[in-house]
Design an enzyme around this catalytic site. Structure first.
Site, PDB file in Angstrom:
ATOM      1  N   TRP A 153       5.467  -6.377  -1.645  1.00  0.00           N
ATOM      2  CA  TRP A 153       4.633  -5.337  -1.025  1.00  0.00           C
ATOM      3  C   TRP A 153       3.205  -5.877  -0.962  1.00  0.00           C
ATOM      4  O   TRP A 153       2.716  -6.450  -1.933  1.00  0.00           O
ATOM      5  CB  TRP A 153       4.645  -4.032  -1.830  1.00  0.00           C
ATOM      6  CG  TRP A 153       3.596  -3.096  -1.329  1.00  0.00           C
ATOM      7  CD1 TRP A 153       3.623  -2.392  -0.161  1.00  0.00           C
ATOM      8  CD2 TRP A 153       2.311  -2.835  -1.931  1.00  0.00           C
ATOM      9  NE1 TRP A 153       2.452  -1.686  -0.005  1.00  0.00           N
ATOM     10  CE2 TRP A 153       1.637  -1.942  -1.069  1.00  0.00           C
ATOM     11  CE3 TRP A 153       1.685  -3.254  -3.106  1.00  0.00           C
ATOM     12  CZ2 TRP A 153       0.354  -1.473  -1.340  1.00  0.00           C
ATOM     13  CZ3 TRP A 153       0.402  -2.792  -3.378  1.00  0.00           C
ATOM     14  CH2 TRP A 153      -0.253  -1.904  -2.503  1.00  0.00           C
ATOM     15  N   GLU A 185       8.816  -4.053   1.205  1.00  0.00           N
ATOM     16  CA  GLU A 185       8.471  -2.624   1.099  1.00  0.00           C
ATOM     17  C   GLU A 185       7.408  -2.248   2.120  1.00  0.00           C
ATOM     18  O   GLU A 185       6.352  -2.866   2.194  1.00  0.00           O
ATOM     19  CB  GLU A 185       7.955  -2.339  -0.326  1.00  0.00           C
ATOM     20  CG  GLU A 185       7.521  -0.896  -0.549  1.00  0.00           C
ATOM     21  CD  GLU A 185       6.997  -0.642  -1.964  1.00  0.00           C
ATOM     22  OE1 GLU A 185       6.771  -1.619  -2.720  1.00  0.00           O
ATOM     23  OE2 GLU A 185       6.802   0.537  -2.310  1.00  0.00           O
ATOM     24  N   LYS A 230       4.788   0.648   4.076  1.00  0.00           N
ATOM     25  CA  LYS A 230       3.889   1.727   3.628  1.00  0.00           C
ATOM     26  C   LYS A 230       3.204   2.351   4.832  1.00  0.00           C
ATOM     27  O   LYS A 230       3.000   1.684   5.847  1.00  0.00           O
ATOM     28  CB  LYS A 230       2.847   1.150   2.662  1.00  0.00           C
ATOM     29  CG  LYS A 230       1.992   2.205   2.006  1.00  0.00           C
ATOM     30  CD  LYS A 230       1.313   1.691   0.755  1.00  0.00           C
ATOM     31  CE  LYS A 230       0.438   2.782   0.170  1.00  0.00           C
ATOM     32  NZ  LYS A 230      -0.086   2.451  -1.136  1.00  0.00           N
ATOM     33  N   ASP A 233      10.009   3.273  -0.229  1.00  0.00           N
ATOM     34  CA  ASP A 233       9.347   4.030  -1.296  1.00  0.00           C
ATOM     35  C   ASP A 233       9.125   5.426  -0.717  1.00  0.00           C
ATOM     36  O   ASP A 233       8.485   5.554   0.341  1.00  0.00           O
ATOM     37  CB  ASP A 233       8.028   3.326  -1.642  1.00  0.00           C
ATOM     38  CG  ASP A 233       7.223   4.037  -2.721  1.00  0.00           C
ATOM     39  OD1 ASP A 233       7.100   5.269  -2.641  1.00  0.00           O
ATOM     40  OD2 ASP A 233       6.692   3.349  -3.615  1.00  0.00           O
ATOM     41  N   HIS A 284       5.873   6.644   0.789  1.00  0.00           N
ATOM     42  CA  HIS A 284       5.264   5.835   1.840  1.00  0.00           C
ATOM     43  C   HIS A 284       5.574   6.287   3.257  1.00  0.00           C
ATOM     44  O   HIS A 284       5.615   5.479   4.183  1.00  0.00           O
ATOM     45  CB  HIS A 284       5.698   4.374   1.687  1.00  0.00           C
ATOM     46  CG  HIS A 284       5.086   3.722   0.493  1.00  0.00           C
ATOM     47  ND1 HIS A 284       5.174   2.378   0.250  1.00  0.00           N
ATOM     48  CD2 HIS A 284       4.351   4.230  -0.524  1.00  0.00           C
ATOM     49  CE1 HIS A 284       4.546   2.081  -0.871  1.00  0.00           C
ATOM     50  NE2 HIS A 284       4.042   3.195  -1.360  1.00  0.00           N
ATOM     51  N   HIS A 288      12.180   2.668  -4.018  1.00  0.00           N
ATOM     52  CA  HIS A 288      11.205   3.028  -5.033  1.00  0.00           C
ATOM     53  C   HIS A 288      11.207   4.542  -5.044  1.00  0.00           C
ATOM     54  O   HIS A 288      10.723   5.173  -4.106  1.00  0.00           O
ATOM     55  CB  HIS A 288       9.799   2.532  -4.675  1.00  0.00           C
ATOM     56  CG  HIS A 288       9.519   1.155  -5.181  1.00  0.00           C
ATOM     57  ND1 HIS A 288       8.312   0.534  -4.982  1.00  0.00           N
ATOM     58  CD2 HIS A 288      10.285   0.294  -5.881  1.00  0.00           C
ATOM     59  CE1 HIS A 288       8.354  -0.669  -5.549  1.00  0.00           C
ATOM     60  NE2 HIS A 288       9.542  -0.830  -6.095  1.00  0.00           N
ATOM     61  N   ASP A 301       0.436   8.977  -1.283  1.00  0.00           N
ATOM     62  CA  ASP A 301       1.278   8.148  -2.150  1.00  0.00           C
ATOM     63  C   ASP A 301       0.729   8.227  -3.567  1.00  0.00           C
ATOM     64  O   ASP A 301       0.252   7.250  -4.122  1.00  0.00           O
ATOM     65  CB  ASP A 301       1.200   6.707  -1.594  1.00  0.00           C
ATOM     66  CG  ASP A 301       1.924   5.699  -2.465  1.00  0.00           C
ATOM     67  OD1 ASP A 301       2.896   6.069  -3.120  1.00  0.00           O
ATOM     68  OD2 ASP A 301       1.500   4.526  -2.456  1.00  0.00           O
ATOM     69  N   ASP A 320       2.058   8.935  -6.486  1.00  0.00           N
ATOM     70  CA  ASP A 320       2.821   8.433  -7.620  1.00  0.00           C
ATOM     71  C   ASP A 320       2.861   9.368  -8.820  1.00  0.00           C
ATOM     72  O   ASP A 320       2.568   8.959  -9.935  1.00  0.00           O
ATOM     73  CB  ASP A 320       2.326   7.042  -8.017  1.00  0.00           C
ATOM     74  CG  ASP A 320       2.639   6.013  -6.947  1.00  0.00           C
ATOM     75  OD1 ASP A 320       3.797   5.609  -6.846  1.00  0.00           O
ATOM     76  OD2 ASP A 320       1.728   5.637  -6.187  1.00  0.00           O
ATOM     77  N   ASP A 351       9.002   4.074  -9.174  1.00  0.00           N
ATOM     78  CA  ASP A 351       7.626   3.607  -8.977  1.00  0.00           C
ATOM     79  C   ASP A 351       6.660   4.780  -9.050  1.00  0.00           C
ATOM     80  O   ASP A 351       6.509   5.518  -8.089  1.00  0.00           O
ATOM     81  CB  ASP A 351       7.503   2.907  -7.607  1.00  0.00           C
ATOM     82  CG  ASP A 351       6.099   2.352  -7.377  1.00  0.00           C
ATOM     83  OD1 ASP A 351       5.329   2.262  -8.354  1.00  0.00           O
ATOM     84  OD2 ASP A 351       5.765   2.013  -6.219  1.00  0.00           O
TER      85      ASP A 351
HETATM   86  C1  RNT Z   1       2.204   0.591  -3.544  1.00  0.00           C
HETATM   87  C2  RNT Z   1       3.650   0.296  -3.644  1.00  0.00           C
HETATM   88  C3  RNT Z   1       4.056  -0.700  -4.696  1.00  0.00           C
HETATM   89  C4  RNT Z   1       3.305  -0.515  -5.997  1.00  0.00           C
HETATM   90  C5  RNT Z   1       3.866  -1.286  -7.146  1.00  0.00           C
HETATM   91  C6  RNT Z   1       2.920  -1.371  -8.288  1.00  0.00           C
HETATM   92  O1  RNT Z   1       1.918   1.566  -2.661  1.00  0.00           O
HETATM   93  O2  RNT Z   1       4.369   1.482  -3.824  1.00  0.00           O
HETATM   94  O3  RNT Z   1       5.410  -0.658  -4.869  1.00  0.00           O
HETATM   95  O4  RNT Z   1       3.283   0.816  -6.371  1.00  0.00           O
HETATM   96  O5  RNT Z   1       4.297  -2.500  -6.725  1.00  0.00           O
HETATM   97 ZN    ZN Z   2       6.472   1.305  -4.254  1.00  0.00          ZN
END
Ligand code: RNT
Ligand code: ZN
Length: 418
Positions: free
Chosen positions: A184, A225, A227, A258, A261, A285, A293, A295, A325
């Site tokens: 990523w 990955e 985004k 993810d 994303h 993820h 995003d 988290d 994640d």
């Molecule tokens: C960031 C991505 C990525 C990170 C990690 C730490 O937007 O989601 O996967 O969160 O690699």
């Molecule tokens: Zn991620």
């Protein structure tokens, strides 16, 4: 009623609608979740002292974050003691462990810098997954890495990616199971770019060079990955969904989705079936995007359950490489990790305890009223009693019991980290 009586009663209810509870429990045990190491230290890592950059952010300053490999490993062990089943550990390159006085930059890391993690994983019978760390580093120039117009910058990150492939293969060979290596990059622009193509072309070329490193595709599963945007890079993201999907499809690597994303009304649960029609496998993820995003800790919520349902409904859960994640620094980090891991397992169990064949048949026969009724009734079936039984059988604490141990750990260990 004793725990076992509650389980037997729940089992009878599920069996009444044709669900084989023992088969579900057996399958749940066989599905590994790749636990991200970075919840333990707010994505800091051990190879540099700078701030977290790359359009991602941890918020909060709950005391007790891990500062050393030893502390992080102890914290991971704590979490694992609360989570039933065998899982994998997901490392970032920034978690390299150097000997006293030694240090190399990210483009020169080698397997030996991860030997302590391999020893850790071996002792616990776990596999390792890996990620190049293309953020929080002075060679990220103007928010760009593998798509940078500065050749020195781009070449640095290519070397980093190649080094990561070698390390991933070392993990696979040492631990006897494939290593999922996810790429990523944060690259993007805050404002509308004049040239959207050139950065993407450079990113594709850089990835081609990384993939030209010889490696065993059975051992290293390279993922990409996508985004939608990062903080400070709101207008343009080089590694967009279309870029990553097309790149992965044409180069024979695995796309990683993810669920933080995408635009807020887009759901990954609905994307999985399309992906699995055209790719051998997909990586995930699992997170909780709150407005962006952000988290947050994974909940046992509708979308998490729906993602789990798709993983089970596809017929071969091993085609979906499940990773978590999130990084919440505002609450006890051990608890954050544990809640997320247990919740995703609960979601998988929820899916495994659905009469999916019957539900699919109702759909195919156009019996939509009955399908809706059944889906809703399933929500109040006694999942909890089956989950408690699974935890107990697998030596993990039942229900909120684990939290007492978190409080004790906070008092005895975390609060002393000042
Ligand atoms: C960031 C991505 C990525 C990170 C990690 C730490 O937007 O989601 O996967 O969160 O690699
Ligand atoms: Zn991620």
């Amino acid at each position: 009623m004793s725990k076992n009586e509650r389980f037997e009663a729940a089992k009878a209810l599920y069996e009444g609608i044709g669900v084989d509870v023992c088969a579900a429990l057996k399958q749940l045990k066989s599905i590994p979740i790749s636990m991200h190491c970075w919840q333990g230290d707010d994505v800091t890592g051990f190879d540099q002292d700078g701030p977290l950059t790359g359009g991602i952010q941890t918020t909060g300053n709950y005391p007790g974050k891990a500062r050393t490999p030893e502390e992080l490993m102890a914290d991971i062990d704590k979490v694992l003691s609360f989570v039933p089943g065998k899982h994998k550990l997901n490392l970032h390159a920034s978690y390299a462990i150097f000997d006293q006085g030694e240090w190399v930059d990210r483009d020169a890391i080698e397997p030996k810098h991860f030997k302590k993690w391999v020893d850790f994983a071996k002792k616990r019978g776990m596999g390792l997954d890996f990620n190049p760390t293309c953020f929080s580093h002075e060679m990220v120039k103007d928010n760009l890495t593998l798509s940078s117009p500065d050749e020195e910058v781009r070449r640095f990150w290519i070397r980093h990616g190649q080094a990561c492939i070698r390390i991933s293969q070392y993990f696979a060979e040492e631990l006897g199971q494939p290593c999922v290596m996810n790429i990523w990059i944060p690259d993007g622009y805050k404002d509308t770019p004049a040239d959207r193509t050139a950065p993407r072309k450079r990113f594709a070329d850089s990835l081609d060079e990384i993939l030209s490193t010889p490696y065993d595709k059975e051992k290293v599963i390279v993922c990409l990955e996508s985004k939608v945007f990062g903080i400070g890079m709101e207008s343009y993201t080089v590694g967009s969904a279309e870029f990553c999907l097309n790149y992965a499809a044409t180069r024979g690597i695995t796309p990683l989705m993810d669920n933080g994303h995408y635009h807020p009304t887009e759901v990954v649960s609905d994307k999985l079936s399309s992906m699995l029609l055209f790719f051998d496998r997909v990586a995930l993820h699992v997170t909780r995007g709150v407005r962006w995003d952000s988290d947050h800790v994974v909940l046992f919520d509708d979308e998490t359950k729906e993602i789990a349902k798709e993983i089970i409904a596809c017929g071969d859960p091993s085609r979906v490489k499940i990773g978590l994640d999130f990084f919440d620094a505002s609450i006890n980090r051990i608890a954050a990790w544990t809640i997320g891991m247990r919740n995703f397992q609960k979601a998988l169990l929820y899916a495994l305890l659905l009469p999916l064949d019957r539900m699919k048949a109702l759909q195919h026969e156009g019996r939509n009223t009955e399908l809706l009724m059944l889906q809703e009734e399933m929500k109040t079936y006694p999942l909890g009693a089956v989950w408690d039984f699974f935890c107990e059988e697998n030596g993990a604490p039942v229900r909120e019991e684990w939290f007492k141990a978190v409080e004790a750990y906070e008092k005895d260990v975390l609060s002393k980290r000042v």
